[in-house]
Design an enzyme around this catalytic site. Structure first.
Site, PDB file in Angstrom:
ATOM      1  N   GLY A   1       2.514   2.152  10.623  1.00 16.82           N
ATOM      2  CA  GLY A   1       3.491   3.220  10.441  1.00 16.82           C
ATOM      3  C   GLY A   1       4.203   3.625  11.728  1.00 16.82           C
TER       4      GLY A   1
ATOM      5  N   SER B   1       3.375  -2.292  10.278  1.00 17.94           N
ATOM      6  CA  SER B   1       4.828  -2.353  10.435  1.00 17.94           C
ATOM      7  C   SER B   1       5.413  -3.730  10.119  1.00 17.94           C
ATOM      8  CB  SER B   1       5.233  -1.890  11.839  1.00 17.94           C
ATOM      9  OG  SER B   1       4.823  -0.541  12.041  1.00 17.94           O
TER      10      SER B   1
ATOM     11  N   LYS C   1       0.252   4.294  -0.305  1.00 14.04           N
ATOM     12  CA  LYS C   1      -0.318   5.531   0.264  1.00 14.04           C
ATOM     13  C   LYS C   1      -0.027   6.701  -0.688  1.00 14.04           C
ATOM     14  CE  LYS C   1       0.567   3.523   4.762  1.00 14.04           C
ATOM     15  NZ  LYS C   1       0.394   3.700   6.191  1.00 14.04           N
TER      16      LYS C   1
ATOM     17  N   GLU D   1      -5.543  -4.870  10.531  1.00 14.73           N
ATOM     18  CA  GLU D   1      -4.506  -3.867  10.768  1.00 14.73           C
ATOM     19  C   GLU D   1      -4.776  -3.130  12.073  1.00 14.73           C
ATOM     20  OE1 GLU D   1      -2.432  -2.728   6.906  1.00 14.73           O
ATOM     21  OE2 GLU D   1      -4.100  -1.369   7.108  1.00 14.73           O
TER      22      GLU D   1
ATOM     23  N   GLU E   1      -6.514   4.939   7.798  1.00 12.70           N
ATOM     24  CA  GLU E   1      -6.265   6.365   7.510  1.00 12.70           C
ATOM     25  C   GLU E   1      -7.492   7.008   6.870  1.00 12.70           C
ATOM     26  OE1 GLU E   1      -2.628   5.746   5.362  1.00 12.70           O
ATOM     27  OE2 GLU E   1      -1.648   5.138   7.229  1.00 12.70           O
TER      28      GLU E   1
ATOM     29  N   HIS F   1      -9.294   1.559   4.772  1.00 14.06           N
ATOM     30  CA  HIS F   1      -8.020   1.690   5.499  1.00 14.06           C
ATOM     31  C   HIS F   1      -8.220   2.618   6.695  1.00 14.06           C
ATOM     32  CE1 HIS F   1      -3.849   2.729   6.341  1.00 14.06           C
ATOM     33  NE2 HIS F   1      -3.524   1.617   5.704  1.00 14.06           N
TER      34      HIS F   1
ATOM     35  N   ASN G   1       0.886  -1.175   0.000  1.00 10.17           N
ATOM     36  CA  ASN G   1       0.000   0.000   0.000  1.00 10.17           C
ATOM     37  C   ASN G   1       0.918   1.217   0.000  1.00 10.17           C
ATOM     38  OD1 ASN G   1      -1.920   1.989   0.434  1.00 10.17           O
ATOM     39  ND2 ASN G   1      -2.091   1.575   2.633  1.00 10.17           N
TER      40      ASN G   1
HETATM   41  C1  PEP Z   1      -0.659   0.123   5.890  1.00 11.24           C
HETATM   42  O1  PEP Z   1      -0.594   1.255   5.441  1.00 11.24           O
HETATM   43  O2  PEP Z   1      -1.630  -0.572   5.609  1.00 11.24           O
HETATM   44  C2  PEP Z   1       0.423  -0.341   6.750  1.00 11.24           C
HETATM   45  C3  PEP Z   1       0.326  -1.511   7.295  1.00 11.24           C
HETATM   46  O3  PEP Z   1       1.505   0.517   6.915  1.00 11.24           O
HETATM   47  P1  PEP Z   1       2.913   0.148   7.617  1.00 11.24           P
HETATM   48  O4  PEP Z   1       3.342  -1.166   7.023  1.00 11.24           O
HETATM   49  O5  PEP Z   1       3.800   1.270   7.235  1.00 11.24           O
HETATM   50  O6  PEP Z   1       2.649   0.042   9.062  1.00 11.24           O
END
Ligand code: PEP
Length: 249
Positions: free
Chosen positions: A172, A213, A11, A166, A96, A94, A9
């Site tokens: 992040g 992460s 972003k 998630e 975000e 997501h 992803n």
């Molecule tokens: C994500 O954006 O779905 C995500 C898991 O980000 P990160 O791997 O940076 O934590």
């Protein structure tokens, strides 16, 4: 039985030039991957990404889709628009989007329906915040988010959906759920799917990723867990070598 699926992803990262460079590096690194490999890229990069990955094992994804077929929705993108560009997967719900753009369980459901109606495969994100975790609400949040996301979705569509668990506090932040914890929490989501549909549906038709992460260091431990069918990768998907190491965990 459930083929692992690792999706990047990106972003709001990468212009077209960056897209070309990253994918050109990535293609040979993941050519022999056993997992299904997807890159979910910004709308403006979709056409360029599609050209570069044509004929490779990397599949094209987008980061959102609107629920309406067309109309007065300034700034939005429809499922038809994505399909025309060869998009196969689309991230929906997501955290975000939920956190910054007013996404709700209901709009997530509407987007899932719109995607499936046009043959797109939604990667449906669910996950608890730190506050919800500390308040002992993990199960109730995940059951609610999953149930609402799949409202009025027919059993026949389950193979075309992916769920991404998630935990919001792990996205992040560099904090990862322990592999055991991620596994156990994903089991809650799978049980919810068994109750909504059937045991076989939950066991064999729905893939559930972990996201938060995930990186080359922790991917193999996470992927060794029986409930974890892949990953949704943010930061580590922006570097070809890192993403390829996750893909080949
Ligand atoms: C994500 O954006 O779905 C995500 C898991 O980000 P990160 O791997 O940076 O934590």
């Amino acid at each position: 039985m459930r083929q692992p699926i690792i999706a990047g992803n990106w972003k709001m990262n990468n212009t077209i030039a960056g897209t070309k460079a990253l994918l050109t590096d990535l293609i040979p690194l993941v050519a022999d991957a056993k997992a299904e490999v997807v890159v979910c890229v910004p709308y403006t990069d979709i056409a360029a990404a599609g050209e570069i990955i044509k004929g490779t094992n990397i599949k094209l994804g987008a980061e959102n889709v609107h629920w309406a077929e067309k109309g007065a929705f300034t700034g939005e993108i429809s499922a038809d628009m994505l399909v025309e560009l060869g998009v196969e997967y689309v991230v929906v719900g997501h955290s975000e989007r939920r956190q910054y753009f007013g996404e709700t369980d209901q709009t997530v459901n509407a987007r899932v329906k719109a995607a499936l109606a046009k043959g797109l495969k939604p990667i449906i994100c669910v996950g608890e915040t730190l506050e919800e975790r500390e308040g002992g609400l993990v199960e109730s949040v995940l059951v609610r988010q999953t149930t609402e996301a799949f409202k009025d979705i027919d059993k026949s569509q389950l193979e075309n959906t992916v769920i991404a668990y998630e935990p919001v506090w792990a996205i992040g932040t560099g904090k990862t759920a322990t592999a055991q914890d991620a596994n156990d929490t994903i089991a809650i989501i799978r049980n919810t799917m068994a109750e909504l549909y059937c045991k076989d549906c939950a066991e064999n038709k729905v893939r559930i990723q972990y996201g938060g992460s995930m990186n080359p260091k922790n991917a193999s431990e996470l992927m060794a867990m029986p409930q974890i069918d892949g990953g949704l990768i943010g930061g580590a998907s922006l570097k070809a070598v890192d993403f390829s190491q996750v893909v080949k965990y």
